[in-house]
Design an enzyme around this catalytic site. Structure first.
Site, PDB file in Angstrom:
ATOM      1  N   TYR A  81      50.041  32.075  29.332  1.00  0.00           N
ATOM      2  CA  TYR A  81      49.698  33.225  30.176  1.00  0.00           C
ATOM      3  C   TYR A  81      50.051  34.540  29.488  1.00  0.00           C
ATOM      4  CZ  TYR A  81      49.465  36.187  34.353  1.00  0.00           C
ATOM      5  OH  TYR A  81      49.152  37.180  35.260  1.00  0.00           O
TER       6      TYR A  81
ATOM      7  N   SER B 249      49.066  42.434  32.378  1.00  0.00           N
ATOM      8  CA  SER B 249      50.339  42.010  32.957  1.00  0.00           C
ATOM      9  C   SER B 249      51.475  42.558  32.104  1.00  0.00           C
ATOM     10  CB  SER B 249      50.409  40.479  32.985  1.00  0.00           C
ATOM     11  OG  SER B 249      51.720  40.042  33.301  1.00  0.00           O
TER      12      SER B 249
END
Length: 275
Positions: free
Chosen positions: A172, A159
């Site tokens: 995250y 990501s």
């Protein structure tokens, strides 16, 4: 003989799109997810269009579950040539309510309000396990199939958070940074047996997990959504199809000298300083 691609998290919007694109290129697809009804439907769509796909229930956090899935895949379509680790996600218990801490936040008694000091250990562990352990275990199980064969690779889904952490989601961001680091480590480790390991790092894509954070019911952007678009030079969210060409490149033998990289697919978000 067609190569076999195993995709975890295949019931999601992004990975199901990649599965359909790979099937159109002649790959045989094994869709792994906890939701059998979802992946069965996706497999049926692929097969109805002339592709080859099966749906297999598997839990990426349970090695025994993955081993059972592997047996089924071997029986039905063959051993794994390419693994796409697509399972991942965030959890509200690993998320702060505000992007910045203010001293008055300590007095905020609003139900559900969380500062860094309130983050739940189990919520953070869930996010790390799902993203990192959920990448490591499938790789342990399915990369064994690749030993002794040519043209095999692992593709992880990292990501943009791994490069620069976003506000509010420390768990995250940290977990995806671990995925990127693991990608580089594993690329070196597997280099002598010809297994390539790379990752793609999507920017902001509207998915079932983040739609409510970025848009409101009428489709307009939330304040966070507006900030993201303002920081994205191309001025839009990514579409699932935007991931296809890079994925096909990394899975194809034309990229046989490419390993250990993480490719941003972010509309220029990482290149823009905001000024």
């Amino acid at each position: 003989m067609s190569k076999v691609v195993v995709i975890t998290g295949a019931g999601g919007v992004l990975c199901s799109t990649l599965a359909k694109a790979l099937a159109k290129q002649g790959f045989k697809i094994a869709l792994l997810d906890l939701k059998l009804d979802v992946i069965t439907k996706i497999a049926a769509e692929i097969n109805s269009e002339g592709g080859s796909a099966i749906g297999v229930v598997a839990n990426v956090l349970q090695k025994e579950s993955l081993e059972k899935a592997k047996e089924i895949i071997h029986q039905k379509i063959g051993s794994c040539d390419i693994l796409i680790n697509g399972a991942g996600g965030n959890h509200p218990l690993g998320t702060t309510s505000n992007p910045f801490f203010l001293e008055d936040d300590l007095k905020n008694e609003t139900d559900g309000f969380k500062t860094f000091f309130d983050l739940d250990t189990e919520g953070i562990k869930f996010v790390f396990d799902l993203n990192f352990i959920g990448t490591l275990l499938p790789t342990q199980v399915f990369s064994k199939d690749m030993i002794g064969k040519k043209g095999c690779s692992v593709l992880n889904i990292s990501s943009m958070n791994a490069f620069t952490p976003l506000t509010k989601i420390p768990a995250y961001s940290g977990a995806k940074a671990a995925v990127s680091n693991f990608t580089q480590w594993l690329a070196v480790y597997f280099s002598k047996v010809g297994i390539r390991v790379n990752a793609i790092a999507p920017g902001f894509f509207l998915t079932d997990q983040n739609r409510s954070l970025l848009t409101i019911e009428n489709g307009n952007l939330t304040e966070r959504g507006k900030t993201i678009i303002g920081q994205t030079p191309l001025g839009r969210f990514g579409e699932p199809e935007d991931l296809i060409s890079t994925t096909l490149y990394l899975c194809d033998e034309t990229s046989s000298f490419v390993t250990g990289i993480v490719i941003p697919i972010d509309g220029g978000f990482s290149a823009f300083s905001g000024v």
